[in-house]
Design a protein around this motif. Sequence first.
Motif, mmCIF file in Angstrom:
data_model
loop_
_atom_site.group_PDB
_atom_site.id
_atom_site.type_symbol
_atom_site.label_atom_id
_atom_site.label_comp_id
_atom_site.label_asym_id
_atom_site.label_seq_id
_atom_site.Cartn_x
_atom_site.Cartn_y
_atom_site.Cartn_z
ATOM 1 N N LEU A 1 20.572 -11.730 -23.335
ATOM 2 C CA LEU A 1 20.353 -10.379 -24.047
ATOM 3 C C LEU A 1 19.964 -9.845 -25.748
ATOM 4 C CD1 LEU A 1 22.595 -9.687 -21.323
ATOM 5 C CD2 LEU A 1 20.505 -9.709 -21.176
ATOM 6 N N PRO B 1 26.899 -5.843 -21.258
ATOM 7 C CA PRO B 1 26.159 -6.878 -21.795
ATOM 8 C C PRO B 1 26.454 -7.934 -20.708
ATOM 9 C CG PRO B 1 26.067 -5.758 -24.108
ATOM 10 C CD PRO B 1 26.952 -5.490 -22.382
ATOM 11 N N GLY C 1 13.288 -6.899 -21.873
ATOM 12 C CA GLY C 1 14.053 -6.693 -21.522
ATOM 13 C C GLY C 1 14.224 -5.472 -21.142
#
Length: 69
Positions: A30, A16, A39
Amino acid sequence: MSARIKVVSIEGLWTPEDLATFLGIPEKTLRDWRFKSYGPAWIRMGKHVRYAPETVRAWIDQLSHDGAA
């Protein structure tokens, strides 16, 4: 006798943190996206989250095509 060289390019999975840096967004964004099922697709490996770079790029391409329509 000739030498044969084979070049293999392997791009590993992104963390991430890697993806946040690539996209220029906070990691928290995220996490929020994963919670909201938004996403790029992600992979859970035990307790770790990873992203396949080709999947991320395809997701970005899809966004740009959706915006052009």
